[in-house]
Design a protein around this motif. Structure first.
Motif, short mmCIF file in Angstrom:
data_model
loop_
_atom_site.label_atom_id
_atom_site.label_comp_id
_atom_site.label_asym_id
_atom_site.label_seq_id
_atom_site.Cartn_x
_atom_site.Cartn_y
_atom_site.Cartn_z
N ALA B 121 47.60 53.43 26.45
CA ALA B 121 48.07 54.63 27.14
C ALA B 121 48.71 55.60 26.13
O ALA B 121 48.46 56.80 26.17
CB ALA B 121 49.07 54.26 28.22
N MET B 137 39.50 44.76 25.84
CA MET B 137 38.86 45.34 27.02
C MET B 137 38.94 44.38 28.21
O MET B 137 39.16 44.80 29.34
CB MET B 137 37.39 45.68 26.72
CG MET B 137 37.22 46.78 25.72
SD MET B 137 37.92 48.35 26.28
CE MET B 137 36.67 48.85 27.47
N GLU B 138 38.75 43.12 27.93
CA GLU B 138 38.83 42.12 29.00
C GLU B 138 40.25 42.06 29.57
O GLU B 138 40.45 41.93 30.77
CB GLU B 138 38.40 40.74 28.49
CG GLU B 138 36.89 40.53 28.44
CD GLU B 138 36.21 41.30 27.32
OE1 GLU B 138 36.91 41.84 26.44
OE2 GLU B 138 34.97 41.37 27.34
N LEU B 140 42.44 44.50 29.57
CA LEU B 140 42.66 45.71 30.36
C LEU B 140 41.95 45.61 31.70
O LEU B 140 42.48 45.98 32.75
CB LEU B 140 42.16 46.95 29.61
CG LEU B 140 42.93 47.29 28.33
CD1 LEU B 140 42.22 48.38 27.55
CD2 LEU B 140 44.35 47.74 28.67
N TYR B 141 40.73 45.08 31.64
CA TYR B 141 39.97 44.90 32.88
C TYR B 141 40.73 43.99 33.84
O TYR B 141 40.91 44.29 35.01
CB TYR B 141 38.59 44.30 32.57
CG TYR B 141 37.94 43.66 33.77
CD1 TYR B 141 37.26 44.43 34.71
CD2 TYR B 141 38.05 42.29 34.00
CE1 TYR B 141 36.71 43.85 35.84
CE2 TYR B 141 37.51 41.71 35.13
CZ TYR B 141 36.84 42.49 36.04
OH TYR B 141 36.31 41.92 37.16
N LEU B 142 41.21 42.87 33.30
CA LEU B 142 41.93 41.90 34.13
C LEU B 142 43.19 42.50 34.72
O LEU B 142 43.51 42.27 35.89
CB LEU B 142 42.34 40.70 33.27
CG LEU B 142 41.52 39.44 33.45
CD1 LEU B 142 42.11 38.33 32.62
CD2 LEU B 142 41.48 39.05 34.92
N GLU B 144 43.75 45.59 35.45
CA GLU B 144 43.43 46.50 36.55
C GLU B 144 42.94 45.74 37.77
O GLU B 144 43.28 46.07 38.91
CB GLU B 144 42.35 47.50 36.11
CG GLU B 144 42.93 48.60 35.30
CD GLU B 144 42.11 49.88 35.37
OE1 GLU B 144 42.09 50.56 34.36
OE2 GLU B 144 41.49 50.18 36.42
N ALA B 145 42.11 44.71 37.53
CA ALA B 145 41.61 43.93 38.65
C ALA B 145 42.77 43.29 39.38
O ALA B 145 42.85 43.28 40.61
CB ALA B 145 40.63 42.87 38.15
N ALA B 147 45.89 44.30 39.40
CA ALA B 147 46.68 45.32 40.09
C ALA B 147 46.01 45.67 41.42
O ALA B 147 46.69 45.82 42.44
CB ALA B 147 46.81 46.56 39.22
N ALA B 148 44.66 45.78 41.41
CA ALA B 148 43.96 46.13 42.64
C ALA B 148 44.11 45.02 43.67
O ALA B 148 44.37 45.27 44.85
CB ALA B 148 42.48 46.38 42.33
N VAL B 149 43.99 43.77 43.22
CA VAL B 149 44.12 42.63 44.13
C VAL B 149 45.55 42.54 44.67
O VAL B 149 45.77 42.35 45.87
CB VAL B 149 43.71 41.32 43.42
CG1 VAL B 149 44.10 40.11 44.26
CG2 VAL B 149 42.22 41.31 43.12
N GLU B 152 46.08 45.06 47.31
CA GLU B 152 45.47 44.65 48.59
C GLU B 152 46.33 43.59 49.27
O GLU B 152 46.52 43.62 50.48
CB GLU B 152 44.06 44.10 48.37
CG GLU B 152 43.01 45.16 48.05
CD GLU B 152 42.73 46.10 49.22
OE1 GLU B 152 43.21 45.83 50.34
OE2 GLU B 152 42.06 47.12 49.01
N LEU B 156 48.09 43.62 52.83
CA LEU B 156 47.83 42.56 53.82
C LEU B 156 49.16 41.98 54.31
O LEU B 156 49.36 41.77 55.50
CB LEU B 156 46.96 41.46 53.18
CG LEU B 156 46.77 40.20 54.02
CD1 LEU B 156 46.05 40.51 55.32
CD2 LEU B 156 46.00 39.15 53.25
N ARG B 159 50.77 44.25 56.76
CA ARG B 159 50.11 44.19 58.08
C ARG B 159 50.47 42.91 58.80
O ARG B 159 50.75 42.91 60.00
CB ARG B 159 48.58 44.32 57.93
CG ARG B 159 48.13 45.73 57.60
CD ARG B 159 46.62 45.87 57.73
NE ARG B 159 45.89 45.15 56.72
CZ ARG B 159 45.53 45.68 55.55
NH1 ARG B 159 45.83 46.93 55.28
NH2 ARG B 159 44.87 44.98 54.67
#
Lengths: 195, 342
Positions: B121, B137-138, B140-142, B144-145, B147-149, B152, B156, B159
């Motif tokens: 950044a 890269m892996e 960074l990918y992880l 973000e993945a 963070a997205a999970v 969610e 959940l 809710r």
């Protein structure tokens, strides 16, 4: 089937045809829920029932729906997270194509229960590839065509995609890469902004 | 034919070195930076690193005591943790190895380690800034993945929490009147007793309710019960618990209220209020209420069962005395014998 996939189908149908039509489709499919939780698991066959019902209710061919959904997954701004995760596959479209074989593994890294289609990329001649896609859900190849078309756009590449055919649970897609720097792609800043 | 590994020497040009190790530093025998990989050079912008004294530009944190070329040679091959002095907070890790050949000197290869996320950044790094073998890269990918999970899952949870609150509320509510139910009453009593709060308990039974039901039907009865519920809510405070515990029976828990005089006045007001006619369609339904009261400070320790029983007995005395009135339960003077009612 993982709720994330069913949720994606739900979002696509709801955003494309409206909440009313989505409820019609959910009822028609007899899945018993109107709202999928992306982090829960659902019985096998749920996705299939949804797609079949959507095709019937909307009077649209299944293949066209699936292809449209593939494009939606990458181009809808609300699913920016998915587009970003796919962009980690490579710095240009061709590299991205080569990363597709890692897709199920990358999916499992994020969510151990997530089963994504098995993908095998074969180079045929310069700039021409065949992508073999193996999945429980017939028509997954069309989802991939829609998704790849949107990703090519995202990278600013020009590619021709066509459905070569299906055998058993395998579907083949032909990819012809005409130009990698055809247009200005969408920006991809590695830095992730939280919040 | 096997070659002795120790004799193997590899020569690399600058381009190859940059590609293999975009974060390398090549130091002279004296510790001057002779070459820097393109990614490590980005940290230093236009001025660059070439010609700087390595030991004045980087602080080696681990191992401790490394302040010159001889020290660095001594820890060749060990894991180094170092801080670039011009950048704040960034920590690098790497390894230094002596170079073969006449010039000597050392080659350092560095990486961002876990700080890669901030570095990307801060320095606007791209895929091309990392070695092909680097797992940045892996990572960074992880990230973000994940963070997205996590996002969610957080949604959940919200809710599910909402659904749980709604279900709990439903489980504690009397559906006809919207008052608390018997279960909620029991929980309230257990809680106030556990917290050691004093409280007054009022047991209310409607008079002539059966007649309303028999004369005007169940719809009228239901309407009257709802009106009674409204009346009880408006005659009590927000902190009190008003529960419907049977067909036409209600219990109120008055928290922090153990004064017999005040409780009696409230009870009289409730009786007066419930003695007013309640209209239903064209009819005017007349009911009244009999009330029994028990007070927690009369018990040591307060027992919900006994207090409810005693309030019920006081209520029975009200009924016998002609209905439409309230009575306090009076404890036996010495804690034995029959409770005395008046």
């Amino acid at each position: 089937m993982h709720g994330l996939i069913n949720r994606a189908v739900q979002c696509y149908l709801r955003d494309t045809f409206g909440a009313g039509r989505w409820r019609d489709i959910a009822r028609e499919s007899r899945i018993g829920v109107e709202n999928f939780e992306p982090m829960l698991l659902y019985p096998p066959g749920t996705t299939e029932a949804l797609i079949t019902a959507a095709s019937r209710v909307m009077g649209r061919p299944r293949d066209a729906l699936l292809e449209d959904m593939g494009t939606y997954l990458v181009s809808n701004p609300q699913l920016e997270a998915l587009r970003r995760l796919l962009r980690f596959g490579g710095s240009d479209f061709e590299e991205f194509l080569h990363s597709l074989e890692d897709l199920p593994g990358r999916g499992r890294l994020a969510l151990p229960d997530l089963a994504l289609p098995d993908l095998v990329l074969t180079a045929r001649e310069a700039g021409r590839y065949r992508l073999r896609c193996r999945s429980d859900l017939p028509g997954t190849g069309y989802v991939m065509i829609g998704l790849l078309r949107a990703m090519a756009d995202d990278y600013g590449a020009l590619a021709l995609l066509d459905y070569l055919g299906a055998a058993g649970d395998c579907e083949d897609i032909g990819i012809e890469l005409l130009e990698t720097g055809f247009a200005e792609g969408r920006a991809f800043d590695l830095a992730f902004r939280t919040g | 034919m096997a070659r002795d590994e120790d004799d193997l020497t590899v020569g690399l040009g600058r381009a190859a070195l940059d590609r293999l190790m975009p974060m390398h530093l090549y130091l002279s025998a004296g510790g001057t930076i002779l070459s820097a990989g393109p990614t490590i050079a980005r940290l230093y912008g236009k001025n660059g690193l070439i010609g700087l004294d390595f030991f004045a530009t980087f602080e080696i944190r681990r191992p401790v005591g490394i302040s010159g070329p001889a020290d660095l040679a001594r820890v060749a091959g060990a894991r180094l943790i170092m801080l670039p002095l011009q950048t704040d907070g960034l920590s690098l890790r790497g390894v230094a190895l002596p170079l073969a050949g006449a010039g000597g000197g050392m080659l350092l290869n560095l990486s961002f380690g876990i700080g890669v996320v901030e570095a990307v950044a801060h320095y606007r790094l791209t895929d091309a800034d990392f070695a092909v073998t680097d797992l940045a890269m892996e990572l960074l990918y992880l990230m973000e993945a994940k963070a997205a999970v996590t996002d969610e899952l957080r949604q959940l949870n919200l809710r599910l929490q909402g659904a749980r609150d709604a279900a709990e509320e439903q489980a504690l509510t009397d559906t006809l009147t919207g008052l608390r139910n018997r279960r909620a009453l029991d929980m309230t009593l257990d809680r106030v007793i556990a917290e050691g709060q004093s409280f007054g308990l009022m047991h209310i039974d409607l008079d002539y309710f059966k007649a309303v039901n028999d004369t005007y039907g169940h719809a009228a009865g239901d309407h009257v019960l709802r009106e009674v519920g409204q009346a009880l809510m408006s005659e009590t405070r927000k902190m009190d618990t008003v529960a419907r515990v049977g067909g036409d029976e209600f219990v109120i828990v008055f928290k922090d209220l153990a004064d017999p005089g005040r409780l009696s006045r409230i009870a009289d007001r409730i009786v007066a209020r419930l003695s007013l006619p309640i209209s239903f369609e064209d009819h005017s339904c007349m009911i009244s209420a009999s009330i029994g009261i028990s007070i927690s400070t009369d018990y040591d320790p307060p027992d919900p069962e006994r207090m409810l029983d005693d309030a019920d007995q006081a209520l029975y005395a009200s009924k016998k005395a002609g209905r439409g009135r309230a009575q306090l339960h009076h404890p036996a003077p010495r804690g034995d014998g029959d409770p005395c009612l008046n």
